[in-house]
Design a protein around this motif. Sequence first.
Motif, PDB file in Angstrom:
ATOM      1  N   ILE A 156      18.027 -10.309  12.473  1.00  0.00           N
ATOM      2  CA  ILE A 156      16.476  -9.321  13.379  1.00  0.00           C
ATOM      3  C   ILE A 156      15.445  -8.829  12.663  1.00  0.00           C
ATOM      4  CG2 ILE A 156      16.154  -7.949  15.972  1.00  0.00           C
ATOM      5  CD1 ILE A 156      18.996  -9.029  16.416  1.00  0.00           C
ATOM      6  N   HIS A 157      16.022  -7.668  11.832  1.00  0.00           N
ATOM      7  CA  HIS A 157      14.992  -7.512  10.883  1.00  0.00           C
ATOM      8  C   HIS A 157      13.991  -8.136   9.706  1.00  0.00           C
ATOM      9  CE1 HIS A 157      12.947  -4.217   8.561  1.00  0.00           C
ATOM     10  NE2 HIS A 157      13.731  -4.706   7.638  1.00  0.00           N
ATOM     11  N   LEU A 158      14.566  -8.660   9.518  1.00  0.00           N
ATOM     12  CA  LEU A 158      14.671 -10.155   8.741  1.00  0.00           C
ATOM     13  C   LEU A 158      13.289 -11.143   8.997  1.00  0.00           C
ATOM     14  CD1 LEU A 158      17.085 -10.651   5.859  1.00  0.00           C
ATOM     15  CD2 LEU A 158      14.773  -9.393   5.835  1.00  0.00           C
ATOM     16  N   ARG A 159      13.739 -10.802  10.539  1.00  0.00           N
ATOM     17  CA  ARG A 159      12.225 -12.180  11.329  1.00  0.00           C
ATOM     18  C   ARG A 159      11.210 -11.520  11.804  1.00  0.00           C
ATOM     19  NH1 ARG A 159      16.158 -13.606  14.584  1.00  0.00           N
ATOM     20  NH2 ARG A 159      16.153 -12.670  16.149  1.00  0.00           N
ATOM     21  N   GLU A 160      11.930 -10.069  12.216  1.00  0.00           N
ATOM     22  CA  GLU A 160      10.316  -8.903  12.934  1.00  0.00           C
ATOM     23  C   GLU A 160       9.697  -8.707  11.688  1.00  0.00           C
ATOM     24  OE1 GLU A 160      12.632  -6.028  14.362  1.00  0.00           O
ATOM     25  OE2 GLU A 160      12.613  -6.077  16.245  1.00  0.00           O
ATOM     26  N   VAL A 161      10.331  -8.586  10.303  1.00  0.00           N
ATOM     27  CA  VAL A 161       9.467  -8.878   9.369  1.00  0.00           C
ATOM     28  C   VAL A 161       8.210  -9.845   8.706  1.00  0.00           C
ATOM     29  CG1 VAL A 161       9.350  -7.784   6.628  1.00  0.00           C
ATOM     30  CG2 VAL A 161      10.658  -6.698   8.225  1.00  0.00           C
ATOM     31  N   ARG A 162       9.600 -10.851   9.242  1.00  0.00           N
ATOM     32  CA  ARG A 162       8.561 -11.713   8.616  1.00  0.00           C
ATOM     33  C   ARG A 162       7.444 -12.200   9.747  1.00  0.00           C
ATOM     34  NH1 ARG A 162      11.659 -16.954   9.842  1.00  0.00           N
ATOM     35  NH2 ARG A 162      11.194 -16.745  12.144  1.00  0.00           N
ATOM     36  N   GLU A 163       7.642 -12.267  10.572  1.00  0.00           N
ATOM     37  CA  GLU A 163       6.602 -12.484  12.151  1.00  0.00           C
ATOM     38  C   GLU A 163       5.747 -11.299  11.628  1.00  0.00           C
ATOM     39  OE1 GLU A 163       8.202 -11.896  15.143  1.00  0.00           O
ATOM     40  OE2 GLU A 163       9.468 -13.774  15.364  1.00  0.00           O
ATOM     41  N   SER A 164       5.932  -9.983  11.456  1.00  0.00           N
ATOM     42  CA  SER A 164       4.667  -8.850  11.800  1.00  0.00           C
ATOM     43  C   SER A 164       4.112  -8.911  10.357  1.00  0.00           C
ATOM     44  CB  SER A 164       5.648  -7.403  11.461  1.00  0.00           C
ATOM     45  OG  SER A 164       6.221  -7.012  10.343  1.00  0.00           O
ATOM     46  N   GLN A 165       4.744  -9.665   8.928  1.00  0.00           N
ATOM     47  CA  GLN A 165       3.586  -9.773   7.741  1.00  0.00           C
ATOM     48  C   GLN A 165       2.444 -10.888   8.413  1.00  0.00           C
ATOM     49  OE1 GLN A 165       6.327  -9.688   4.227  1.00  0.00           O
ATOM     50  NE2 GLN A 165       6.813  -6.934   3.947  1.00  0.00           N
ATOM     51  N   ALA A 166       2.997 -12.162   8.716  1.00  0.00           N
ATOM     52  CA  ALA A 166       2.355 -13.034   8.716  1.00  0.00           C
ATOM     53  C   ALA A 166       1.001 -13.170   9.633  1.00  0.00           C
ATOM     54  CB  ALA A 166       3.169 -14.291   9.365  1.00  0.00           C
ATOM     55  N   LYS A 167       1.379 -12.058  10.335  1.00  0.00           N
ATOM     56  CA  LYS A 167       0.191 -11.310  11.671  1.00  0.00           C
ATOM     57  C   LYS A 167      -1.291 -10.842  11.191  1.00  0.00           C
ATOM     58  CE  LYS A 167       2.470 -11.937  16.423  1.00  0.00           C
ATOM     59  NZ  LYS A 167       3.005 -11.028  17.370  1.00  0.00           N
ATOM     60  N   ALA A 168      -0.325  -9.883  10.058  1.00  0.00           N
ATOM     61  CA  ALA A 168      -1.319  -8.656   9.350  1.00  0.00           C
ATOM     62  C   ALA A 168      -1.694  -9.410   8.501  1.00  0.00           C
ATOM     63  CB  ALA A 168      -0.497  -7.602   8.980  1.00  0.00           C
ATOM     64  N   ARG A 169      -1.443 -10.418   7.788  1.00  0.00           N
ATOM     65  CA  ARG A 169      -1.660 -10.946   6.133  1.00  0.00           C
ATOM     66  C   ARG A 169      -2.487 -12.148   6.782  1.00  0.00           C
ATOM     67  NH1 ARG A 169       2.481 -12.457   1.868  1.00  0.00           N
ATOM     68  NH2 ARG A 169       0.052 -12.487   0.928  1.00  0.00           N
ATOM     69  N   GLY A 170      -2.485 -13.062   8.046  1.00  0.00           N
ATOM     70  CA  GLY A 170      -3.784 -14.152   8.933  1.00  0.00           C
ATOM     71  C   GLY A 170      -2.664 -15.082   8.002  1.00  0.00           C
ATOM     72  N   ILE A 171      -1.496 -15.713   7.643  1.00  0.00           N
ATOM     73  CA  ILE A 171      -0.939 -15.836   7.246  1.00  0.00           C
ATOM     74  C   ILE A 171       0.147 -16.877   7.461  1.00  0.00           C
ATOM     75  CG2 ILE A 171      -0.150 -16.925   4.604  1.00  0.00           C
ATOM     76  CD1 ILE A 171      -0.552 -15.013   3.437  1.00  0.00           C
ATOM     77  N   PRO A 172       0.300 -17.791   8.370  1.00  0.00           N
ATOM     78  CA  PRO A 172       1.986 -17.790   9.559  1.00  0.00           C
ATOM     79  C   PRO A 172       2.413 -18.900   8.446  1.00  0.00           C
ATOM     80  CG  PRO A 172      -0.287 -19.387   9.619  1.00  0.00           C
ATOM     81  CD  PRO A 172      -0.614 -18.811   8.407  1.00  0.00           C
ATOM     82  N   TYR A 173       4.074 -18.463   8.913  1.00  0.00           N
ATOM     83  CA  TYR A 173       5.124 -18.828   8.198  1.00  0.00           C
ATOM     84  C   TYR A 173       4.995 -20.202   9.213  1.00  0.00           C
ATOM     85  CZ  TYR A 173      10.018 -19.520   7.601  1.00  0.00           C
ATOM     86  OH  TYR A 173      11.073 -19.970   6.969  1.00  0.00           O
ATOM     87  N   ARG A 174       5.898 -20.822   7.842  1.00  0.00           N
ATOM     88  CA  ARG A 174       5.704 -22.877   8.386  1.00  0.00           C
ATOM     89  C   ARG A 174       7.371 -23.025   7.598  1.00  0.00           C
ATOM     90  NH1 ARG A 174      -0.361 -25.832   8.017  1.00  0.00           N
ATOM     91  NH2 ARG A 174      -1.500 -24.405   9.230  1.00  0.00           N
ATOM     92  N   LYS A 175       7.887 -23.156   8.435  1.00  0.00           N
ATOM     93  CA  LYS A 175       9.110 -23.516   7.687  1.00  0.00           C
ATOM     94  C   LYS A 175       9.345 -24.933   7.195  1.00  0.00           C
ATOM     95  CE  LYS A 175      13.906 -24.378   9.380  1.00  0.00           C
ATOM     96  NZ  LYS A 175      15.252 -23.953  10.358  1.00  0.00           N
ATOM     97  N   LYS A 176       9.537 -25.359   6.204  1.00  0.00           N
ATOM     98  CA  LYS A 176       9.339 -26.433   5.413  1.00  0.00           C
ATOM     99  C   LYS A 176      10.512 -27.614   6.141  1.00  0.00           C
ATOM    100  CE  LYS A 176       9.515 -24.247   0.947  1.00  0.00           C
ATOM    101  NZ  LYS A 176       9.388 -24.071  -0.412  1.00  0.00           N
ATOM    102  N   ARG A 177      10.441 -28.311   6.440  1.00  0.00           N
ATOM    103  CA  ARG A 177      10.414 -29.568   6.893  1.00  0.00           C
ATOM    104  C   ARG A 177      11.362 -30.559   6.130  1.00  0.00           C
ATOM    105  NH1 ARG A 177       7.326 -30.505  12.454  1.00  0.00           N
ATOM    106  NH2 ARG A 177       7.512 -28.339  13.550  1.00  0.00           N
ATOM    107  N   LYS A 178      12.033 -31.379   6.132  1.00  0.00           N
ATOM    108  CA  LYS A 178      12.486 -32.679   5.532  1.00  0.00           C
ATOM    109  C   LYS A 178      12.185 -33.758   6.087  1.00  0.00           C
ATOM    110  CE  LYS A 178      17.601 -31.516   4.767  1.00  0.00           C
ATOM    111  NZ  LYS A 178      19.045 -31.707   5.066  1.00  0.00           N
ATOM    112  N   ARG A 179      11.286 -34.645   4.774  1.00  0.00           N
ATOM    113  CA  ARG A 179      10.683 -35.564   4.978  1.00  0.00           C
ATOM    114  C   ARG A 179      11.552 -36.681   5.617  1.00  0.00           C
ATOM    115  NH1 ARG A 179       8.834 -40.100   1.793  1.00  0.00           N
ATOM    116  NH2 ARG A 179      10.554 -39.635   0.699  1.00  0.00           N
TER     117      ARG A 179
END
Length: 202
Positions: A156-179
């Motif tokens: 949960i902590h890692l997910r919150e860090v990921r979301e907060s950093q994505a908002k603060a830096r303006g870089i949305p996190y996109r999970k890599k999908r299999k082709r």
Amino acid sequence: LTPKIISFSFPFPIYTKISLTMSSHKPPDQPSSSSNSGHHKPQPQVISRYESQKSRDWNTFLQYLKTLNPPVTTSRFEHTHVLSFLNYLDQFGKTKVHNQACVFFGQPDPPSPCTCPLKQAWGSLDALIGRLRAAYEEHGGGSSVSNPFGNGTIRIHLREVRESQAKARGIPYRKKRKRKKTRNDVVVKKDISKSSSHNHNR
């Protein structure tokens, strides 16, 4: 006139000096090929970059536990110590994370520097926890269920860090999908199978 016999006395026999001279020019004995064939020097084991980094991370975490007051042993630490360790590492981070009050909040490329703190990037923390989780099990930490690094609170902590950093830096996190397989991939595979069967029949 009777010839006089003159005798010479040497402090050591003459052949001694000769033998020493000859031995000094004697080439060293070369081991036979048959003796070398059965003895091979063991090659040094090459440690991968992942294993080397995992060992360093584990030792760093153990040193952190010793600095706590009171010190905590490896058999007594819990997931709360893991969370404090992640927060402790932020002081060595190199990723700018803007506060909500910052005028550059949400901007991926701010035009000028600001006083917002540097923190550890989410990706670095996520990879770190993965290595520590594996190192804990390798050092006799038990099953993955009781692994403090795999605790739900850590996820949960890692997910919150990921979301907060994505908002603060303006870089949305996109999970890599299999082709996904396309129609062309299927056609190519069919053609290869047909050609191989045709060649076989020849």
